[in-house]
Every structure is written in C-alpha cells, then in structure tokens.
Design a protein around this motif. Sequence first.
Motif, mmCIF file in Angstrom:
data_model
loop_
_atom_site.group_PDB
_atom_site.id
_atom_site.type_symbol
_atom_site.label_atom_id
_atom_site.label_comp_id
_atom_site.label_asym_id
_atom_site.label_seq_id
_atom_site.Cartn_x
_atom_site.Cartn_y
_atom_site.Cartn_z
ATOM 1 N N PRO A 1 6.130 -13.480 -24.885
ATOM 2 C CA PRO A 1 7.222 -14.460 -24.952
ATOM 3 C C PRO A 1 8.602 -13.816 -25.067
ATOM 4 C CG PRO A 1 5.408 -15.158 -26.350
ATOM 5 C CD PRO A 1 5.087 -13.764 -25.895
ATOM 6 N N ILE A 2 8.695 -12.701 -25.789
ATOM 7 C CA ILE A 2 9.980 -12.011 -25.913
ATOM 8 C C ILE A 2 10.451 -11.514 -24.548
ATOM 9 C CG2 ILE A 2 11.120 -9.946 -26.834
ATOM 10 C CD1 ILE A 2 9.361 -10.277 -29.348
ATOM 11 N N LEU A 3 9.558 -10.874 -23.814
ATOM 12 C CA LEU A 3 9.922 -10.361 -22.488
ATOM 13 C C LEU A 3 10.199 -11.503 -21.516
ATOM 14 C CD1 LEU A 3 7.431 -7.366 -22.032
ATOM 15 C CD2 LEU A 3 9.720 -7.393 -23.035
ATOM 16 N N ALA A 4 9.472 -12.599 -21.659
ATOM 17 C CA ALA A 4 9.713 -13.759 -20.796
ATOM 18 C C ALA A 4 11.106 -14.328 -21.039
ATOM 19 C CB ALA A 4 8.652 -14.830 -21.040
ATOM 20 N N ALA A 5 11.518 -14.385 -22.305
ATOM 21 C CA ALA A 5 12.847 -14.904 -22.639
ATOM 22 C C ALA A 5 13.938 -14.002 -22.069
ATOM 23 C CB ALA A 5 12.992 -15.024 -24.153
ATOM 24 N N ILE A 6 13.747 -12.691 -22.168
ATOM 25 C CA ILE A 6 14.724 -11.746 -21.611
ATOM 26 C C ILE A 6 14.810 -11.904 -20.096
ATOM 27 C CG2 ILE A 6 15.202 -9.296 -21.212
ATOM 28 C CD1 ILE A 6 13.911 -8.749 -23.956
ATOM 29 N N THR A 7 13.651 -12.004 -19.459
ATOM 30 C CA THR A 7 13.611 -12.130 -18.001
ATOM 31 C C THR A 7 14.246 -13.433 -17.540
ATOM 32 O OG1 THR A 7 11.553 -10.851 -17.991
ATOM 33 C CG2 THR A 7 12.096 -12.063 -15.988
ATOM 34 N N LEU A 8 13.957 -14.510 -18.248
ATOM 35 C CA LEU A 8 14.543 -15.807 -17.904
ATOM 36 C C LEU A 8 16.057 -15.768 -18.059
ATOM 37 C CD1 LEU A 8 14.193 -18.749 -17.084
ATOM 38 C CD2 LEU A 8 13.743 -19.307 -19.485
ATOM 39 N N ALA A 9 16.540 -15.106 -19.108
ATOM 40 C CA ALA A 9 17.985 -14.977 -19.314
ATOM 41 C C ALA A 9 18.619 -14.180 -18.176
ATOM 42 C CB ALA A 9 18.264 -14.311 -20.655
ATOM 43 N N ALA A 10 17.969 -13.082 -17.794
ATOM 44 C CA ALA A 10 18.495 -12.256 -16.697
ATOM 45 C C ALA A 10 18.510 -13.033 -15.387
ATOM 46 C CB ALA A 10 17.648 -10.991 -16.554
ATOM 47 N N TYR A 11 17.494 -13.849 -15.176
ATOM 48 C CA TYR A 11 17.428 -14.665 -13.956
ATOM 49 C C TYR A 11 18.499 -15.753 -13.970
ATOM 50 C CZ TYR A 11 15.439 -17.755 -10.377
ATOM 51 O OH TYR A 11 15.258 -18.544 -9.267
ATOM 52 N N SER A 12 18.656 -16.402 -15.108
ATOM 53 C CA SER A 12 19.642 -17.485 -15.222
ATOM 54 C C SER A 12 21.065 -16.973 -15.051
ATOM 55 C CB SER A 12 19.495 -18.181 -16.582
ATOM 56 O OG SER A 12 18.206 -18.735 -16.734
ATOM 57 N N LEU A 13 21.304 -15.736 -15.481
ATOM 58 C CA LEU A 13 22.634 -15.137 -15.361
ATOM 59 C C LEU A 13 22.872 -14.520 -13.980
ATOM 60 C CD1 LEU A 13 22.850 -13.392 -18.861
ATOM 61 C CD2 LEU A 13 24.113 -15.431 -18.112
ATOM 62 N N GLY A 14 21.870 -14.576 -13.133
ATOM 63 C CA GLY A 14 22.014 -14.031 -11.789
ATOM 64 C C GLY A 14 21.879 -12.525 -11.711
ATOM 65 N N ILE A 15 21.361 -11.919 -12.760
ATOM 66 C CA ILE A 15 21.201 -10.458 -12.761
ATOM 67 C C ILE A 15 20.051 -10.044 -11.853
ATOM 68 C CG2 ILE A 15 20.673 -8.448 -14.197
ATOM 69 C CD1 ILE A 15 21.981 -9.943 -16.536
ATOM 70 N N ILE A 16 18.964 -10.797 -11.906
ATOM 71 C CA ILE A 16 17.822 -10.501 -11.041
ATOM 72 C C ILE A 16 17.591 -11.672 -10.090
ATOM 73 C CG2 ILE A 16 16.690 -8.960 -12.671
ATOM 74 C CD1 ILE A 16 14.855 -11.282 -13.467
ATOM 75 N N PRO A 17 17.135 -11.383 -8.881
ATOM 76 C CA PRO A 17 16.862 -12.447 -7.910
ATOM 77 C C PRO A 17 15.465 -13.024 -8.116
ATOM 78 C CG PRO A 17 16.473 -10.323 -6.901
ATOM 79 C CD PRO A 17 16.961 -10.041 -8.304
ATOM 80 N N PRO A 18 15.154 -14.120 -7.450
ATOM 81 C CA PRO A 18 13.798 -14.675 -7.544
ATOM 82 C C PRO A 18 12.796 -13.804 -6.795
ATOM 83 C CG PRO A 18 15.061 -15.872 -5.912
ATOM 84 C CD PRO A 18 16.025 -14.943 -6.589
ATOM 85 N N VAL A 19 11.544 -14.065 -7.035
ATOM 86 C CA VAL A 19 10.478 -13.388 -6.293
ATOM 87 C C VAL A 19 10.512 -13.860 -4.847
ATOM 88 C CG1 VAL A 19 7.974 -13.326 -5.967
ATOM 89 C CG2 VAL A 19 8.954 -12.985 -8.243
ATOM 90 N N THR A 20 10.603 -12.908 -3.923
ATOM 91 C CA THR A 20 10.613 -13.252 -2.497
ATOM 92 C C THR A 20 9.651 -12.372 -1.707
ATOM 93 O OG1 THR A 20 12.565 -11.819 -2.265
ATOM 94 C CG2 THR A 20 12.954 -14.185 -2.472
ATOM 95 N N ASN A 21 8.743 -11.740 -2.419
ATOM 96 C CA ASN A 21 7.740 -10.894 -1.779
ATOM 97 C C ASN A 21 6.498 -10.909 -2.659
ATOM 98 O OD1 ASN A 21 6.630 -9.195 0.123
ATOM 99 N ND2 ASN A 21 7.532 -7.338 -0.721
ATOM 100 N N LEU A 22 5.391 -10.484 -2.128
ATOM 101 C CA LEU A 22 4.137 -10.506 -2.876
ATOM 102 C C LEU A 22 3.515 -9.118 -2.844
ATOM 103 C CD1 LEU A 22 2.493 -12.605 -4.460
ATOM 104 C CD2 LEU A 22 1.143 -13.009 -2.400
#
Length: 258
Positions: free
Chosen positions: A172-193
Amino acid sequence: MILSIFGIISWALASYGSNFHQIIMDSISTPLAAMGSVVGWAYVIFNSLLWFFGVHGSLALTALDNGIMTPWALENIALYNQYGSVDAAIEAGKQFHFWAKPMLDSYILLGGSGATLGLIIAIFIASRRADHRQVAKLALPSGIFQINEPILFGLPIIMNPVMFIPFVLVQPILAAITLAAYSLGIIPPVTNLAPWTMPTGLGAFFNSNGSVAALLVALFNLGVATLVYLPFVVLSNKAQTVIEQEESEEDIANALKF
C-alpha cells in the motif's frame, strides 16, 4: 448426466450468442471493473496478506488480475496504438487506466509480492544473522526477476510475526507513492505489456514505452521498500540474540542436572 445438462445449457446459450464465460464476465467482472480503484487497492492489500498466511496471493486473486487489470492494460495499449501517444489520446478525451496489472509489476511488486527485493537488500545492509544472509544470497537471483518463493519460504516470511507488518504494509505504501507520481504527471500510464519477470526499473521503462521517469520512480520505490524492511531486519537480529541467550542458559541448566 451432469455433462449432458451442461452441454444442453451451453448449446442454448450459444444459440443466443452467449456462453458461460461471457455470463461470468457480465455478472461479476464487469461490475467489479466499474468499481475502479477499489479493485486495485483490494489486490494490493490482499495479495501480500494472503501470502503471509500461506495462500498464494496472486493465484487467489487471479480473477482481479486476468479478468480486470490485464484487460485494462490491453485497453491502454489499444488507445496508445490508436492515437500514437498518451498526450494525443488525452487531448481526444480518452482516459487511461492507472490500475493496469503491469503498473503493479513495475512499481509495487518489486521482486515479487511484498516487494521482497527490498527485504533482500535490507538483509545485506543490516542483518547479522548468517542464516538470513545465506537465504538472501540464494533468493537474490530469482528476486531480481520478480520471483520470491525462495525468500518467502526460506527466511521464512510466511507466518513470521516479525515480518508481518512490513510485508503487508509495503505494498500500500508503494501504491500510494506510485499513484501520487501518476497523478502529478511524473510517470505515464502503462502503454505496453512487458513480461512480469522484467527486473525492477526495466519493467517500468518498457511498460511505459521508454519513460526514464518511470524507471527512476521504480528504483525510488525499491529504496522505500528497503527502508520499510530495515527496522524489522534489525529487530530480527535482536530476536535471534535473545533466542540464542535463552538457549545458552537452558543448555547450562541442563548440564548442571544430574
């Protein structure tokens, strides 16, 4: 008899253009998918919790993975391929799914469920226990490629009260960090598999179609996971010291008996 009944039902469903799988998708998977982030958080929380009690978390939650989060990844990929870029798709009013399964593999399940690659690193940094360091050495090669059964069963983590808190809370801690980074536009969405066995950092890089920021956030999360485990590795050192002292005193007492 049972096979005949199901055969008749299958034939009847097929005549209406449906089947058992479609009914399950319509009655279970589709309503769950509509719940959005609840599915992702449920997977993040219960995956490691189930593992701690000896239940294979990923297999137990396969319905959420294969039925919802992997299809979300495929939808993201389809959008990316259709519009050529994330920005173009967003400008066209499209939305990407955050809780696509490769997002978890890239930023949360680092080294496997419970982000145990962080635990392995923490053991190398702070553990004075020869048995733990030996298990960490053996578990490192597979942990790099997201397979963590050696550390789960070898340390062990399963049913180990010292490791309960970090193992369950780190995701959950890592999920919260990742969600924050995504919401702030730091990381893009998944576009590959990319394969889920891609090492930490590389998985994020390839799943985001070459985002360096994604790679750096994944490595940052690995550092956070290591910090989460460190105090409990130290606690494990102290617990072992107490056990050895108790055993030593007991041995002395037994030696004095006639």
